[in-house]
Design a protein around this motif. Structure first.
Motif, short mmCIF file in Angstrom:
data_model
loop_
_atom_site.label_atom_id
_atom_site.label_comp_id
_atom_site.label_asym_id
_atom_site.label_seq_id
_atom_site.Cartn_x
_atom_site.Cartn_y
_atom_site.Cartn_z
N PRO A 120 -64.38 18.97 -17.34
CA PRO A 120 -63.39 20.00 -17.89
C PRO A 120 -63.55 21.29 -17.32
CG PRO A 120 -65.06 18.97 -19.51
CD PRO A 120 -65.08 18.18 -18.19
N ALA A 121 -64.87 21.68 -16.62
CA ALA A 121 -64.87 22.96 -16.26
C ALA A 121 -64.24 23.20 -14.75
CB ALA A 121 -66.14 23.28 -16.31
N THR A 122 -64.30 22.24 -13.98
CA THR A 122 -63.75 22.08 -12.65
C THR A 122 -62.48 21.40 -12.33
OG1 THR A 122 -65.12 20.28 -11.90
CG2 THR A 122 -66.23 22.21 -11.84
N ALA A 123 -62.14 20.61 -13.30
CA ALA A 123 -60.75 19.97 -13.08
C ALA A 123 -59.66 20.89 -12.64
CB ALA A 123 -60.67 19.15 -14.16
N PRO A 124 -59.53 21.97 -13.48
CA PRO A 124 -58.37 22.84 -13.30
C PRO A 124 -58.38 23.63 -12.04
CG PRO A 124 -59.23 23.17 -15.54
CD PRO A 124 -60.19 22.26 -14.82
N VAL A 125 -59.65 23.88 -11.53
CA VAL A 125 -59.84 24.40 -10.16
C VAL A 125 -59.28 23.51 -8.99
CG1 VAL A 125 -61.25 25.47 -8.52
CG2 VAL A 125 -61.54 25.98 -10.90
N VAL A 126 -59.88 22.16 -9.13
CA VAL A 126 -59.32 21.00 -8.17
C VAL A 126 -57.82 20.78 -8.33
CG1 VAL A 126 -59.68 18.74 -7.76
CG2 VAL A 126 -61.85 20.19 -8.09
N ALA A 127 -57.34 20.97 -9.58
CA ALA A 127 -55.85 20.58 -9.60
C ALA A 127 -55.18 21.79 -8.98
CB ALA A 127 -55.35 20.64 -10.87
N CYS A 128 -55.53 23.09 -8.98
CA CYS A 128 -55.02 24.19 -8.31
C CYS A 128 -55.26 23.84 -6.86
CB CYS A 128 -55.56 25.37 -8.75
SG CYS A 128 -55.27 26.96 -8.15
N ILE A 129 -56.13 23.65 -6.21
CA ILE A 129 -56.34 23.46 -4.88
C ILE A 129 -55.62 22.45 -4.41
CG2 ILE A 129 -57.92 22.37 -3.00
CD1 ILE A 129 -60.24 23.64 -4.75
N PHE A 130 -55.30 21.01 -5.01
CA PHE A 130 -54.33 20.03 -4.55
C PHE A 130 -52.96 20.65 -4.59
CE2 PHE A 130 -58.07 17.48 -4.67
CZ PHE A 130 -57.60 16.27 -3.68
N THR A 131 -52.59 21.40 -5.58
CA THR A 131 -51.36 21.65 -6.09
C THR A 131 -51.04 22.95 -4.92
OG1 THR A 131 -51.28 21.41 -8.22
CG2 THR A 131 -49.72 23.20 -7.34
N GLN A 132 -51.73 23.87 -4.46
CA GLN A 132 -51.40 24.81 -3.30
C GLN A 132 -51.30 24.25 -2.08
OE1 GLN A 132 -53.62 28.49 -3.71
NE2 GLN A 132 -54.10 28.11 -5.74
N TYR A 133 -52.28 23.21 -1.74
CA TYR A 133 -52.09 22.47 -0.41
C TYR A 133 -50.98 21.71 -0.47
CZ TYR A 133 -53.87 19.67 3.41
OH TYR A 133 -53.85 19.02 4.81
N LEU A 134 -50.53 21.09 -1.42
CA LEU A 134 -49.04 20.41 -1.40
C LEU A 134 -48.05 21.31 -1.24
CD1 LEU A 134 -49.89 17.58 -4.13
CD2 LEU A 134 -49.41 17.44 -1.53
N CYS A 135 -48.28 22.66 -1.51
CA CYS A 135 -47.20 23.69 -1.24
C CYS A 135 -47.38 24.35 -0.02
CB CYS A 135 -47.22 24.87 -2.54
SG CYS A 135 -46.74 24.25 -4.14
N ASP A 136 -47.99 23.72 0.96
CA ASP A 136 -48.19 24.14 2.36
C ASP A 136 -49.09 25.22 2.28
OD1 ASP A 136 -46.82 21.99 3.38
OD2 ASP A 136 -44.90 22.98 3.07
N LYS A 137 -49.76 25.61 1.31
CA LYS A 137 -50.97 26.93 1.63
C LYS A 137 -52.05 26.23 2.64
CE LYS A 137 -50.56 30.34 -1.53
NZ LYS A 137 -51.57 31.21 -2.48
N GLY A 138 -52.66 27.12 3.44
CA GLY A 138 -53.69 26.56 4.44
C GLY A 138 -54.98 26.61 3.65
N LEU A 139 -55.93 26.16 4.34
CA LEU A 139 -57.48 25.90 3.92
C LEU A 139 -57.86 27.47 3.41
CD1 LEU A 139 -58.83 23.51 5.81
CD2 LEU A 139 -57.80 23.07 3.64
N PHE A 140 -57.64 28.31 4.56
CA PHE A 140 -58.41 29.81 4.44
C PHE A 140 -57.46 30.59 3.17
CE2 PHE A 140 -58.12 34.25 5.50
CZ PHE A 140 -59.35 34.57 5.36
N ALA A 141 -56.16 30.33 3.18
CA ALA A 141 -55.42 31.06 2.22
C ALA A 141 -55.83 30.57 0.84
CB ALA A 141 -53.84 30.68 2.32
N ILE A 142 -55.97 29.30 0.62
CA ILE A 142 -56.44 28.71 -0.83
C ILE A 142 -58.02 29.21 -1.12
CG2 ILE A 142 -57.27 26.69 -1.99
CD1 ILE A 142 -55.13 25.09 -0.07
#
Length: 78
Positions: A8-30
């Motif tokens: 529960p502490a890290t799941a929102p961060v992981v979801a944010c990473i996947f969402t941003q990646y799927l929206c074409d943000k690069g690794l550095f930008a994330i």
């Protein structure tokens, strides 16, 4: 395959990473814009005993890439 329960502490961060990646943000930008600048602690901050040499405040591209490439973060363990 086995299902995994999200942390529960890290799941929102992981979801944010996947969402941003799927929206074409690069690794550095994330890593820099989305996580570090918002003050979200990096992976090293959650396990200080294993990572005493890392500061834990900043995210790296390699940390984001490792999360995106690890099937456990999709909730499955093979």
């Amino acid at each position: 395959m086995h299902g995994l329960d999200p942390d529960p502490a890290t799941a929102p961060v992981v979801a944010c990473i996947f969402t941003q990646y799927l929206c074409d943000k690069g690794l550095f930008a994330i890593a820099s814009s989305s996580l570090t600048r918002q003050g979200i602690p990096g992976p090293a901050a959650y396990d200080r005993a294993r990572n005493p040499h890392r500061d834990g405040r900043a995210w790296s591209k390699s940390a984001v890439k490792a999360i995106l490439g690890n099937p456990r973060y999709t909730g499955r363990q093979v």
